[in-house]
Design an enzyme around this catalytic site. Sequence first.
Site, PDB file in Angstrom:
ATOM      1  CB  THR A  27     -22.790 -35.418 -26.109  1.00 59.07           C
ATOM      2  OG1 THR A  27     -23.593 -34.715 -25.160  1.00 59.07           O
ATOM      3  CG2 THR A  27     -22.549 -36.846 -25.635  1.00 59.07           C
ATOM      4  CD  GLU A  79     -27.066 -34.965 -26.192  1.00 62.52           C
ATOM      5  OE1 GLU A  79     -26.055 -35.251 -25.502  1.00 62.52           O
ATOM      6  OE2 GLU A  79     -28.185 -34.732 -25.703  1.00 62.52           O
ATOM      7  CB  ILE A  82     -15.314 -35.927 -31.355  1.00 59.69           C
ATOM      8  CG1 ILE A  82     -16.428 -35.118 -32.041  1.00 59.69           C
ATOM      9  CG2 ILE A  82     -14.168 -36.178 -32.335  1.00 59.69           C
ATOM     10  CD1 ILE A  82     -16.020 -33.718 -32.429  1.00 59.69           C
ATOM     11  CG  HIS A  84      -9.232 -35.857 -30.893  1.00 56.63           C
ATOM     12  ND1 HIS A  84      -7.986 -36.386 -31.175  1.00 56.63           N
ATOM     13  CD2 HIS A  84      -9.049 -34.515 -30.723  1.00 56.63           C
ATOM     14  CE1 HIS A  84      -7.095 -35.402 -31.176  1.00 56.63           C
ATOM     15  NE2 HIS A  84      -7.718 -34.257 -30.899  1.00 56.63           N
TER      16      HIS A  84
HETATM   17  P1  ADP Z   1     -23.524 -29.688 -23.105  1.00 56.17           P
HETATM   18  O1  ADP Z   1     -24.664 -30.060 -22.211  1.00 56.17           O
HETATM   19  O2  ADP Z   1     -23.368 -28.197 -23.273  1.00 56.17           O
HETATM   20  O3  ADP Z   1     -23.594 -30.403 -24.434  1.00 56.17           O
HETATM   21  P2  ADP Z   1     -21.390 -31.546 -22.380  1.00 56.17           P
HETATM   22  O4  ADP Z   1     -20.997 -31.881 -20.964  1.00 56.17           O
HETATM   23  O5  ADP Z   1     -22.116 -32.614 -23.145  1.00 56.17           O
HETATM   24  O6  ADP Z   1     -22.201 -30.169 -22.333  1.00 56.17           O
HETATM   25  O7  ADP Z   1     -20.059 -31.124 -23.139  1.00 56.17           O
HETATM   26  C1  ADP Z   1     -20.141 -30.865 -24.521  1.00 56.17           C
HETATM   27  C2  ADP Z   1     -19.085 -29.864 -24.999  1.00 56.17           C
HETATM   28  O8  ADP Z   1     -17.765 -30.346 -24.674  1.00 56.17           O
HETATM   29  C3  ADP Z   1     -19.096 -29.725 -26.503  1.00 56.17           C
HETATM   30  O9  ADP Z   1     -20.036 -28.766 -26.943  1.00 56.17           O
HETATM   31  C4  ADP Z   1     -17.659 -29.301 -26.812  1.00 56.17           C
HETATM   32  O10 ADP Z   1     -17.547 -27.902 -26.783  1.00 56.17           O
HETATM   33  C5  ADP Z   1     -16.854 -29.919 -25.666  1.00 56.17           C
HETATM   34  N1  ADP Z   1     -16.055 -31.108 -26.040  1.00 56.17           N
HETATM   35  C6  ADP Z   1     -14.741 -31.287 -25.691  1.00 56.17           C
HETATM   36  N2  ADP Z   1     -14.269 -32.458 -26.151  1.00 56.17           N
HETATM   37  C7  ADP Z   1     -15.294 -33.072 -26.809  1.00 56.17           C
HETATM   38  C8  ADP Z   1     -15.403 -34.316 -27.526  1.00 56.17           C
HETATM   39  N3  ADP Z   1     -14.358 -35.180 -27.609  1.00 56.17           N
HETATM   40  N4  ADP Z   1     -16.602 -34.621 -28.105  1.00 56.17           N
HETATM   41  C9  ADP Z   1     -17.641 -33.762 -27.995  1.00 56.17           C
HETATM   42  N5  ADP Z   1     -17.594 -32.568 -27.340  1.00 56.17           N
HETATM   43  C10 ADP Z   1     -16.432 -32.209 -26.749  1.00 56.17           C
HETATM   44 MG    MG Z   2     -23.883 -32.534 -24.546  1.00 53.86          MG
END
Ligand code: ADP
Ligand code: MG
Length: 155
Positions: A27, A79, A82, A84
Amino acid sequence: MKSLPYFCRGEVVRGFGRGSKELGIPTANFPDSVVDNLPADICTGIYYGWACVGTGDVHRMVMSIGWNPYYKNTKKSMETHIIHTYKEDFYGEVLSVVVVGYVRPEKSFDSLDSLIAAINNDIEEAKRRLDLPEHNKLREDNFFRTSANQIMNGH
Ligand code: ADP
Ligand code: MG
C-alpha cells in the site's frame, strides 16, 4: 458522499512497514498534507478508484482510509493498493488518484488469513465496479494527463 469522485495527488512516502508487501498487498502511503486535505464527508473505510504513478498508465486501485495506530489513532492515513504489478518500488514518485466509490467500513480481523481474504474481496469488488462503463470516463479524465504534463514540465 458529496465529495466523490475525489481527485488528489502527492508524493509516495514510507509507511510503517506493516508487512503489506509480504502479504502481496503493498500500500502506497500519502503524506499528511494530502490526508489533511480530505473533505470531512469522506469517512474512514475502504474505497475503490483509479491511480497512476508519475506519468505511467492509469490502473484500478483500492484505498484504505483509516486511523493510524502509530499516531495513537489521532492521525488519518490514506493507503493505496494499485491493482497492477510493478517491477520496482516507487517511493518519492507522484501518485495521482481519483477516489470513485465506497466499499465498506473499516474493521478489525481476528486472523491474518481473514484480513487477507477481506482485502482480496475488496480487490474483486473494485474490479467489478470499475469495469462498469460509467467509471471509464474517470479513467480517461484530464486530471491524469494534466498530472503527467505537470510532472514532465517540472511544475
Ligand atoms: P510501506 O509501509 O512503506 O507503505 P508497503 O509494504 O505497504 O510499505 O509497500 C508499499 C510500497 O510498495 C509503495 O510505496 C510502493 O513504492 C511499492 N509498490 C509496489 N507495487 C505496488 C502496488 N501495486 N501498489 C502500491 N504500492 C506498490
Ligand atoms: Mg503501505
